[in-house]
Write an enzyme that holds these catalytic residues in place. Structure first.
Site, short mmCIF file in Angstrom:
data_model
loop_
_atom_site.label_atom_id
_atom_site.label_comp_id
_atom_site.label_asym_id
_atom_site.label_seq_id
_atom_site.Cartn_x
_atom_site.Cartn_y
_atom_site.Cartn_z
N ASP A 17 0.82 -1.21 0.00
CA ASP A 17 0.00 0.00 0.00
C ASP A 17 0.86 1.26 0.00
O ASP A 17 2.02 1.23 0.38
CB ASP A 17 -0.91 0.01 1.23
CG ASP A 17 -0.12 0.01 2.54
OD1 ASP A 17 0.79 -0.81 2.67
OD2 ASP A 17 -0.40 0.86 3.41
N GLU A 18 0.25 2.36 -0.42
CA GLU A 18 0.80 3.70 -0.29
C GLU A 18 2.26 3.80 -0.76
O GLU A 18 3.13 4.31 -0.06
CB GLU A 18 0.69 4.19 1.17
CG GLU A 18 -0.75 4.29 1.65
CD GLU A 18 -0.86 4.79 3.08
OE1 GLU A 18 -1.78 5.55 3.37
OE2 GLU A 18 0.00 4.41 3.92
#
Length: 660
Positions: free
Chosen positions: A310-311
């Site tokens: 993620d991210e």
């Protein structure tokens, strides 16, 4: 059917579910039928099994007996004689809990004993928790109501994710939360073990990961195995997460050559999304990860392994000549395609090491293996998108406990009302930017029990009032499991109060609710080195006292002739509390607001009870002041605004009705 018959049927149904409500049974079982009689719990309580001996089962009996003794205050001697509970299992089941394992059970309770039947040991463990939850006090004894229960979960994946990277959580904290998970039938412990702020597992192959990336706070491999076995004995799977290719600053403290830009690097102390990422263009990166996975997969027997994903901030990728060259040579159209390439390399390694990959929803891209599990934190839409493409999914959107939303908010979120086979279930998430070992229990419990019910019980079990009634009872029961969500509250307030009388600060805290991550990150500049010992850290996410006040006010508005003494006592307490607290410094404004709320509430209550109309403009002016008082102060909000606003709104509605 006539009105009298309807009332009789309603009373009958209420009498059937009353034992569940009073005992705080959560999650609610699939089928509950009240039966005659009651089973008394005394010092002769004893559990036996008619199944083939199983070490997990025998250990569970010992734990259950000890917990019942603590919960009831009855010394239990495990002497011979007729057993109180007889447990029968068809088979032991797998050595470690597995996805899709049969967790069903039946439980029959009568005055002469109880019988628990299950296909597997895990199913028996679930039924044992139901048995304990049904124990209720009565006069000078404790008992279980007669009942026939048939139960099984709606979803096979019911998890709690705990981040131990941003703030360290020691083994005792992990273990007591595993006990609480088992008590409400959660069955997956998602252990977030690495992030920018810390790498938390001993690596013998790459020791600088934990030596330079953890501040000395990491789990030895022996401790990891102990936690995995501790969870296994409670029917809980352990799934590790090592977040890559982003959120990896702590990796680079020891191995800067893995990064997409030159170091040196140190552990990140702040919160947020940072630029350092693994270099996906170097073959040495994949060699390192492959050897790392060979070591780590050996510690975790579960089939599933979480790689985060993620991210990912692609700033370093875009400014690196070598990475840009790699993209062109491999016909990768930008950072999204490069991330997908990285994940395809990862999934080949996972297959090699006998694991199935799990990742946050950003990893969903063409070419991803179909057995990959997608965990959605960005919403049901991304979960549905994954399902439409044939991927199994887990929902965490709406279950982020660190936002400190009320239990009713989480309870209203359903992973999949249509029950499609692709949706495995969900996970509550506890990120720890604003959580310490002292406060983590109060941020998870009891709200996680509401999520546990959403994932176990039928979709039709969705009455929030019923949930709250049982949640308060479950909250008390969790104390006997060892959770410190209630026991840490007063000591934290006492520390802030010093030698002054403690009660006034507790009144203020009881009338308040702490802000979650969205509020705190915008108010005070925190780092991992800031102590979490403020008023906001002691205050709970949701005020049970204020919620009860709201219920009482709602009933009074519906019937003004009701006794309102309880409401008046609480409003009077609020109105006088500032004089008793005499706060200095930062608590002054919120303390004065609570006193003002109490005074306004008392006036509104008197107008409502007497039937007299307040002066022109008074109600509108006070409602306007409520808007100001509900704004957060000292990183908490005054929950006490809500019942006072209810009283004022009732006066406004009455005035509008009289003018019609």
């Amino acid at each position: 059917m006539d009105t009298i018959s309807n009332r009789l049927l309603g009373a009958l149904l209420l009498s059937m579910v009353a034992p569940i409500l009073s005992a705080g049974l959560m999650p609610l079982p699939l089928k509950y039928v009240a039966a005659p009689g009651k089973l008394i719990i005394d010092s002769n309580f004893r559990i036996v099994t008619t199944s083939v001996g199983d070490a997990r089962m025998e250990a569970a009996f010992v734990r259950a007996t000890g917990r019942i003794s603590r919960q009831t205050g009855i010394p239990i001697y495990n002497r011979g004689g007729k057993p109180t509970l007889v447990v029968s299992c068809k088979e032991s089941g797998p050595e470690y809990p597995a996805l899709g394992e049969d967790e069903s059970y039946t439980l029959d309770i009568a005055s002469d004993g109880a019988k628990l039947n299950a296909s597997t040991v895990t199913g028996a463990l679930r039924g044992l928790e139901t048995f304990i939850q049904l124990i209720s006090p009565e006069s000078n004894t404790f008992y279980l109501p007669g009942a026939h229960i048939e139960d099984r979960p709606r979803f096979p994946w019911r998890g709690l994710m705990l981040d131990v990277s941003r703030h360290w959580m020691s083994v005792p904290v992990i273990e007591r939360n595993l006990d609480a998970m088992a008590a409400v039938k959660l069955n997956v412990f998602h252990w977030h073990l690495s992030d920018d702020q810390g790498f938390r597992v001993e690596s013998k192959r790459f020791p600088k990961l934990h030596q330079l990336g953890s501040d000395g706070k990491f789990y030895t491999q022996a401790q990891v195995r102990d936690v995995v076995n501790y969870a296994r004995d409670r029917g809980i799977r352990v799934i590790p997460e090592f977040d890559i290719p982003g959120h990896t600053t702590s990796w680079f403290a020891g191995y800067p050559e893995l990064a997409s830009a030159p170091g040196p690097y140190t552990i990140e102390r702040k919160w947020g999304v940072f630029q350092p990422t693994l270099d996906p263009a170097r073959e040495e990166t994949y060699t390192f990860i492959d050897e790392f996975l060979a070591e780590m997969t050996g510690l975790f027997p579960d089939r599933f392994f979480h790689i985060g994903g993620d991210e990912v901030d692609d700033a370093q990728w875009k400014t690196s000549n070598s990475i840009q060259t790699f993209e062109r040579e491999n016909h990768l159209a930008g950072s999204v395609a490069l991330h997908a390439y990285f994940n395809r390399r990862l999934q080949d390694m996972m297959k090699k090491h006998g694991k199935t990959m799990v990742g946050w929803d950003e990893i969903l891209a063409p070419g991803l293996a179909k057995d990959t599990v997608i965990q959605s934190w960005r919403g049901q839409a991304s979960l549905a998108d994954a399902g439409s493409k044939g991927y199994r999914g887990i929902l965490s959107f709406g279950y982020y406990l660190d936002h400190l939303k009320p239990a009713s908010f989480h309870y209203a979120v359903d992973p999949d009302p249509q029950q499609t086979a692709q949706i495995l279930g969900g996970e509550a998430c506890m990120w720890t930017e604003y959580v310490s070992e002292e406060t983590v229990d109060s941020r998870i419990w009891p709200r996680a029990a509401a999520i546990a019910e959403r994932l176990w019980s039928a979709a039709s079990v969705n009455d929030a009032d019923s949930m709250y009634q049982r949640l308060e009872a479950v909250s008390r029961q969790l104390q006997w499991v060892g959770i410190q969500h209630r026991s840490n509250y007063q000591p934290m307030l006492d520390r802030l109060r010093g030698d002054a009388p403690p009660e006034p600060l507790r009144v203020l805290a009881d009338a308040s609710e702490a802000l979650g991550i969205e509020g705190r990150r915008d108010i005070h500049k925190y780092t991992s080195q800031v102590l979490l010992n403020r008023f906001v850290d002691a205050v709970r996410p949701e005020s049970e006292g204020v919620r009860q006040m709201e219920i009482a006010v709602r009933k009074l508005i519906a019937d003004p002739s009701r006794d309102s003494a309880e409401i008046q006592v609480r409003l009077t307490e609020w109105s006088k509390n500032d004089d008793l607290l005499r706060p200095s410094g930062y608590l002054g404004p919120i303390s004065r607001n609570l006193a003002a709320l109490g005074s306004v509430g008392l006036q509104a209550l008197e107008y409502l009870r007497s039937g007299h109309a307040p002066p022109e403009g008074w109600v509108a002016g006070q409602i306007q002041s409520m808007d100001r008082m509900q704004d957060p102060q000292v990183e908490v909000r005054l929950a006490a605004v809500r019942p006072v606003r209810q009283l004022l709104q009732a006066l406004a509605d009455r005035r509008n009705t009289s003018n019609d």
